[in-house]
Design an enzyme around this catalytic site. Structure first.
Site, short mmCIF file in Angstrom:
data_model
loop_
_atom_site.label_atom_id
_atom_site.label_comp_id
_atom_site.label_asym_id
_atom_site.label_seq_id
_atom_site.Cartn_x
_atom_site.Cartn_y
_atom_site.Cartn_z
N LYS A 36 15.26 -45.68 17.53
CA LYS A 36 15.48 -44.22 17.45
C LYS A 36 14.48 -43.51 18.36
CE LYS A 36 16.95 -41.64 13.43
NZ LYS A 36 16.54 -41.23 12.09
C1 E4P Z 1 18.74 -39.06 10.53
O1 E4P Z 1 18.68 -40.13 11.11
C2 E4P Z 1 17.61 -38.44 9.82
O2 E4P Z 1 16.84 -39.45 9.22
C3 E4P Z 1 18.01 -37.52 8.71
O3 E4P Z 1 19.40 -37.37 8.61
C4 E4P Z 1 17.19 -36.28 8.61
O4 E4P Z 1 17.66 -35.50 7.56
P1 E4P Z 1 16.83 -34.32 6.88
O5 E4P Z 1 17.12 -33.08 7.61
O6 E4P Z 1 17.38 -34.28 5.47
O7 E4P Z 1 15.38 -34.72 6.92
#
Ligand code: E4P
Length: 215
Positions: free
Chosen positions: A82
């Site tokens: 990522k």
């Molecule tokens: C995606 O890969 C992220 O980990 C995640 O969806 C972030 O979500 P949040 O806005 O609830 O922190």
């Protein structure tokens, strides 16, 4: 449509994976910190359960991201690296694409960002719909824009709806043709449920009791 779990909790991944519908997991530094466990160990355990586990780099410069990407990709073939949506991140995406390392571009909040990440060779892009909703806008509008643009071109980059807050986000993601939704555990647990299924099962079982049957 692929369904991912948005978590760093291995027990939750094992539970949902046992339902035979889980395609992957997304983690991020916040989710990993919440669980308080070793990052690499957590990722490796998840890789045994699902074929696609996003592990986020923490470097902010391209060279640092690339080093982490090479390291993570050696941990397990199910690791997807990522990378944040920055200009440094774009360089790292291109580097990974050339090396055959799968990537997920995180923190995408606009169509231009989505296009740049796809052009840099991202395997997946993650537009964060919930965080857009949080500032009083509509995150699913962005998914609509991206899917509309994707229909015009030959991008192979998959669109992952991230920052999901409720089942309606999953419903809209499917209606717009998004390739993947990553879903928090509490939301995922709601997806198999419907009150009419419960009352329907009860009625069938009650009626079956009235039938003469051997056992
Ligand atoms: C995606 O890969 C992220 O980990 C995640 O969806 C972030 O979500 P949040 O806005 O609830 O922190």
């Amino acid at each position: 449509m692929k369904l991912f779990l948005d978590t760093a909790n291995v027990e939750h991944v094992a539970e949902v994976a046992s339902w035979a519908v889980l395609d992957g997991v997304t983690t991020n530094p916040t989710l990993v910190a919440k669980e308080g466990k070793d990052f690499k160990e957590t990722v490796l355990k998840m890789c045994e359960l699902v074929p696609c586990v996003s592990a986020q780099v923490t470097a902010t410069d391209a060279e640092g991201m690339q080093q982490q990407a090479v390291e993570y990709s050696k941990w397990h073939k199910h690791v997807v690296v990522k990378v944040p949506m920055t200009t440094e991140g774009l360089k790292a995406l291109r580097f990974c694409a050339k090396k055959g390392i799968r990537t997920n571009t995180t923190l995408v909040f606009s169509l231009p960002q989505a296009i740049l990440a796809a052009k840099a060779g991202a395997t997946i892009i993650s537009p964060f719909v919930g965080r857009i909703d949080d500032i009083g806008e509509n995150g699913m509008v962005l998914i609509g824009q991206i899917m509309e643009a994707w229909a015009h071109y030959k991008f192979t980059t998959e669109v992952l709806v991230a920052s999901v807050r409720h089942p309606d986000h999953v419903i809209e993601a499917a209606r717009l043709g998004a390739h993947i939704a990553t879903i928090p555990y509490e939301v995922f647990k709601k997806l198999p449920l419907h009150p009419l299924t419960d009352t329907g099962i009860k009625r069938f079982l009650d009626d079956w009791e009235k039938v003469k049957h051997g056992s």
